[in-house]
Scaffold this motif. Sequence first.
Motif, short mmCIF file in Angstrom:
data_model
loop_
_atom_site.label_atom_id
_atom_site.label_comp_id
_atom_site.label_asym_id
_atom_site.label_seq_id
_atom_site.Cartn_x
_atom_site.Cartn_y
_atom_site.Cartn_z
N LEU A 236 2.37 -3.25 -7.71
CA LEU A 236 2.48 -2.78 -6.33
C LEU A 236 2.76 -1.28 -6.27
N GLY A 237 3.62 -0.79 -7.16
CA GLY A 237 3.92 0.63 -7.19
C GLY A 237 2.70 1.47 -7.54
N VAL A 238 1.90 0.98 -8.51
CA VAL A 238 0.68 1.69 -8.88
C VAL A 238 -0.29 1.71 -7.71
N ALA A 239 -0.42 0.61 -6.99
CA ALA A 239 -1.33 0.55 -5.83
C ALA A 239 -0.88 1.51 -4.74
N LEU A 240 0.42 1.57 -4.48
CA LEU A 240 0.93 2.50 -3.46
C LEU A 240 0.72 3.94 -3.88
N SER A 241 0.86 4.21 -5.19
CA SER A 241 0.63 5.58 -5.66
C SER A 241 -0.83 5.98 -5.45
N ARG A 242 -1.76 5.07 -5.67
CA ARG A 242 -3.17 5.37 -5.45
C ARG A 242 -3.44 5.63 -3.96
N ILE A 243 -2.83 4.79 -3.12
CA ILE A 243 -3.01 5.00 -1.68
C ILE A 243 -2.47 6.37 -1.27
N GLU A 244 -1.31 6.71 -1.82
CA GLU A 244 -0.69 7.99 -1.48
C GLU A 244 -1.57 9.17 -1.87
#
Length: 405
Positions: A236-244
């Motif tokens: 989830l953290g990696v996905a949020l980083s990509r979105i950011e």
Amino acid sequence: MIVLRAWLTARTWRELGYLLTGVLVAAPTFALGLLSIVAVGSSTVPLGLPILAGVLAVARLTPRWFRGHARYFLGRSWDDPPPLPAGTLWRRSLALFRDAAAWRALGYCLARWPLTVAGAYPAALALVVGPAAVTYPLWWFAVPADLGAFDTDSWARTWLVALEAAATLLVVPWWMRLIVWTDGLLVRALLQPSRSQRRIAELEAGRTALRADAAALLRRIERDLHDGTQARLVTLGVALSRIEHRSTEEAVRTLAADARGTVTEALAELRDIVRGMHPPALDDGLDVALTTLAGRSAVPAEVTVALDARPPDATASALYFAVAELLTNVARHAHAGRVRIDLRTDGSRLRLTVTDDGRGGARIDSTGTGLAGLARRASALDGALTVDSPPGGPTTVTMTLPVEA
């Protein structure tokens, strides 16, 4: 009819075998009992008490020796006496003198041989002499007068000998039965653990099983959190980083950054929870785990570990968290410049010693130090915690736990 059929029953022959072989089985233990009397009589001599302690230690093992014999002939069985408290040789020797099971077993050692002889001698005599005496009127004529086997001077008196022998043969099985019954009473009174001792043993076995189950459950939860929940949070953290980084809208990037920060904090908290349940460093052994703790300590710490074998998980966990708590106490309260951590095998115990050169004054009942909690944890594992902390220091905290918890 029951009296007449006694020699035809398997029980009689089993009891006969039990008594005849019991004379040999009980002879060395009777000698052990006699040695105890000599040791008590010479207790003022320096060798008297050590000999008595050795006799009591051997006497505690005799229930197993007698049990095999009783199980083979009579189908009897009983439990071993509860184990002595673990500790040094001196402590275990002192415990022997206070151990009721050892004294009762020694009493049985003294009583068993005379009782067995009282049953075996008439039985053996009846078997050897009885048939000849019963049939004496039939072969009396064949024996010269000066060689009379039963001191009879007439054929009529041989019938009296035969009647006495027949009565003896009828009584002997019941005499053996009485002796074996008396022996059973002694076994129940002197060798079998009491109801309270059996209950204590059952509770201790249950507690050991519960500790093992609890340790296994914690390991399983730790594995599930590490391999499941933690892995999903990382994803989830990696996905949020990509979105950011890929979003062109400032509001979305800000929201993703905040969510990623929350995920990072949750991961940190989850790692702390996992470490609190089962520190991963323990998988590599206590020496590695304690060295890791010392490396993170705010006060320079020196670690020495000398263990004969890897302790059970519950014991290793207790020792690890004890060191962690003590290092935290030293950093917060002791104003120390150095800490020494020593863990070693001491006979049947594990001895953990944590020493600091701080200001001292620590007490188990002090508030806020966590020493009372450590003492309870040690007690739950059949161990103990002691604190030696005079004003001005140094402070030495010692935790002892059994090797096999």
